[in-house]
Design a protein around this motif. Sequence first.
Motif, PDB file in Angstrom:
ATOM      1  N   GLY A  40       0.531   1.790  10.429  1.00 37.26           N
ATOM      2  CA  GLY A  40       1.796   1.500   9.753  1.00 37.26           C
ATOM      3  C   GLY A  40       2.539   0.339  10.366  1.00 37.26           C
ATOM      4  O   GLY A  40       3.022  -0.559   9.659  1.00 37.26           O
ATOM      5  N   PHE A  44       0.420  -2.735   8.375  1.00 32.93           N
ATOM      6  CA  PHE A  44       1.306  -2.860   7.217  1.00 32.93           C
ATOM      7  C   PHE A  44       2.699  -3.388   7.581  1.00 32.93           C
ATOM      8  O   PHE A  44       3.550  -3.535   6.700  1.00 32.93           O
ATOM      9  CB  PHE A  44       1.421  -1.510   6.499  1.00 32.93           C
ATOM     10  CG  PHE A  44       0.137  -1.079   5.834  1.00 32.93           C
ATOM     11  CD1 PHE A  44      -0.415  -1.818   4.809  1.00 32.93           C
ATOM     12  CD2 PHE A  44      -0.527   0.061   6.252  1.00 32.93           C
ATOM     13  CE1 PHE A  44      -1.600  -1.431   4.198  1.00 32.93           C
ATOM     14  CE2 PHE A  44      -1.710   0.470   5.647  1.00 32.93           C
ATOM     15  CZ  PHE A  44      -2.252  -0.280   4.626  1.00 32.93           C
ATOM     16  N   ILE A  46       5.389  -2.216   9.046  1.00 35.34           N
ATOM     17  CA  ILE A  46       6.546  -1.390   8.692  1.00 35.34           C
ATOM     18  C   ILE A  46       7.485  -1.339   9.887  1.00 35.34           C
ATOM     19  O   ILE A  46       7.080  -0.975  10.994  1.00 35.34           O
ATOM     20  CB  ILE A  46       6.097   0.027   8.284  1.00 35.34           C
ATOM     21  CG1 ILE A  46       5.211  -0.054   7.038  1.00 35.34           C
ATOM     22  CG2 ILE A  46       7.305   0.924   8.029  1.00 35.34           C
ATOM     23  CD1 ILE A  46       4.570   1.256   6.669  1.00 35.34           C
ATOM     24  N   VAL A  52       7.522   4.875   8.779  1.00 30.71           N
ATOM     25  CA  VAL A  52       6.257   5.074   9.485  1.00 30.71           C
ATOM     26  C   VAL A  52       5.919   6.557   9.577  1.00 30.71           C
ATOM     27  O   VAL A  52       4.770   6.960   9.387  1.00 30.71           O
ATOM     28  CB  VAL A  52       6.318   4.440  10.888  1.00 30.71           C
ATOM     29  CG1 VAL A  52       5.084   4.832  11.708  1.00 30.71           C
ATOM     30  CG2 VAL A  52       6.400   2.924  10.783  1.00 30.71           C
ATOM     31  N   SER A 102      -2.503   0.019   0.693  1.00 29.72           N
ATOM     32  CA  SER A 102      -1.070  -0.003   0.981  1.00 29.72           C
ATOM     33  C   SER A 102      -0.673   1.312   1.641  1.00 29.72           C
ATOM     34  O   SER A 102      -1.443   2.278   1.671  1.00 29.72           O
ATOM     35  CB  SER A 102      -0.251  -0.211  -0.299  1.00 29.72           C
ATOM     36  OG  SER A 102      -0.300   0.950  -1.127  1.00 29.72           O
ATOM     37  N   TRP A 103       0.559   1.336   2.168  1.00 29.18           N
ATOM     38  CA  TRP A 103       1.037   2.536   2.850  1.00 29.18           C
ATOM     39  C   TRP A 103       1.131   3.733   1.906  1.00 29.18           C
ATOM     40  O   TRP A 103       0.965   4.880   2.326  1.00 29.18           O
ATOM     41  CB  TRP A 103       2.398   2.262   3.487  1.00 29.18           C
ATOM     42  CG  TRP A 103       2.858   3.350   4.419  1.00 29.18           C
ATOM     43  CD1 TRP A 103       3.949   4.155   4.269  1.00 29.18           C
ATOM     44  CD2 TRP A 103       2.242   3.740   5.655  1.00 29.18           C
ATOM     45  NE1 TRP A 103       4.058   5.021   5.323  1.00 29.18           N
ATOM     46  CE2 TRP A 103       3.027   4.791   6.200  1.00 29.18           C
ATOM     47  CE3 TRP A 103       1.118   3.318   6.356  1.00 29.18           C
ATOM     48  CZ2 TRP A 103       2.703   5.417   7.406  1.00 29.18           C
ATOM     49  CZ3 TRP A 103       0.798   3.935   7.563  1.00 29.18           C
ATOM     50  CH2 TRP A 103       1.580   4.971   8.062  1.00 29.18           C
ATOM     51  N   ILE A 106      -1.901   5.761   2.114  1.00 31.13           N
ATOM     52  CA  ILE A 106      -1.942   6.595   3.323  1.00 31.13           C
ATOM     53  C   ILE A 106      -1.138   7.870   3.095  1.00 31.13           C
ATOM     54  O   ILE A 106      -1.549   8.965   3.500  1.00 31.13           O
ATOM     55  CB  ILE A 106      -1.393   5.821   4.534  1.00 31.13           C
ATOM     56  CG1 ILE A 106      -2.153   4.500   4.727  1.00 31.13           C
ATOM     57  CG2 ILE A 106      -1.463   6.675   5.784  1.00 31.13           C
ATOM     58  CD1 ILE A 106      -3.623   4.656   4.983  1.00 31.13           C
TER      59      ILE A 106
END
Length: 416
Positions: A40, A44, A46, A52, A102-103, A106
């Motif tokens: 994260g 990505f 974040i 996160v 992308s997050w 996840i």
Amino acid sequence: MTDIKLGLKENWQQFTLLVLVNMLVGGMVGLERTVVPLVGTEEFKIGSDIVVFSFIIAFGVVKAFTNLVSGVLADKYTRKRILVTGWLVGLPVPFLLAWGPSWNWIILANVLLGVSQGLAWSMTVNMKIDLVGPKKRGFAMGLNEAAGYGAVGLTALLTGYLASRYGLRPAPFYIGIFYTVAGLILSVLVIRDTRQHARLESAQVTQQQLAGEKFHRPDLLWVFRETSLKNRNLFAVSQAGLINNLNDGMSWGVFPLLFIAAGVGLEGVGWIKAVYPFVWGLGQVITGPLADRIGRKPLIVWGMFVQALGHVVIGFSLFPPLTSGLAGSVLLGIGTAMVYPALLAAVSDAAHPSWRASSLGVYRFWRDIGYAVGALMAGIVASFFGLIWAVHIAGIITFLSGVVVLINMKENTPRL
């Protein structure tokens, strides 16, 4: 039911297979312990702690609600069917973690993981309790949780090593593909349902053992109220379970970021993240039988206090960062090992066999809500005061939870 017998000796083969299956279930959680928070922040980019930690919140909430209904589903469709369903739901998880673009992917993986864990882990718990009967519940839960959380620790260590050698993705998640396929095959081909064992135990519970209580098969709302509030033992156990997993949810998100910022390398973080569940898992081989011998309450109370001490060691940086992380994680693992099988066994002591699966589901609902509460608390506190204050707050809450158990819980161990 004449050919069905209760006891570990009588059912050791199925019990052993269920221990193996639960190792695979636990390994799926271990996939995320070291790597995903760093995915994260580093991959990505974040910047928000709450964002996160959102994957832990999603996992905890979904797993909690799945736990709540798992017992009812098991009574309706058999334990084995629910176990197999849990593995089927978990099949996409390692692929999403390894290649999700992308997050949000996840988070989706953790929604599926929460459902999978809520079904599969709940069934391994219920099936072992069904097999062994009332006299060795602590021992059974010790082996179950030792297998599951030992695998969490080993997998966390392995993923940290793989990430340090090959990058954060996809290599650390390849082992998850093996876990899901192996778990599904074992559950379909070799695991047998245990609902008849629970029915045999229920038939053996006499009116005297119920202390004059008129037996009825309650609905889930009745069990929820009884487990959450009305029964003081079950209330004490449920809140302790919630706080215990609050610690786990907090450490899951906070520790990788905290120790990386303190200068600990990725392999070192892997060791810190591995030691906690590994000691937690291995310790239950001892604390499970000990709960049968000395009772549930002493282990629960002192286990919460030992966990609070672990937070002190980490939160006040009593040693260099890596040493503090390892020492604090050992204490957290020891305290959790004391608490975990005793809590599950205490629920089994207080709940009638005919609604025990539902009561365990309610307890596990509250316990796994702790993941979400811990991650949310950590995200909010870290945003305003820094990551270290999330550790301090968790330590204070854990100590107070132990005091609640000390005041409210009465010993109800069958052997005692």
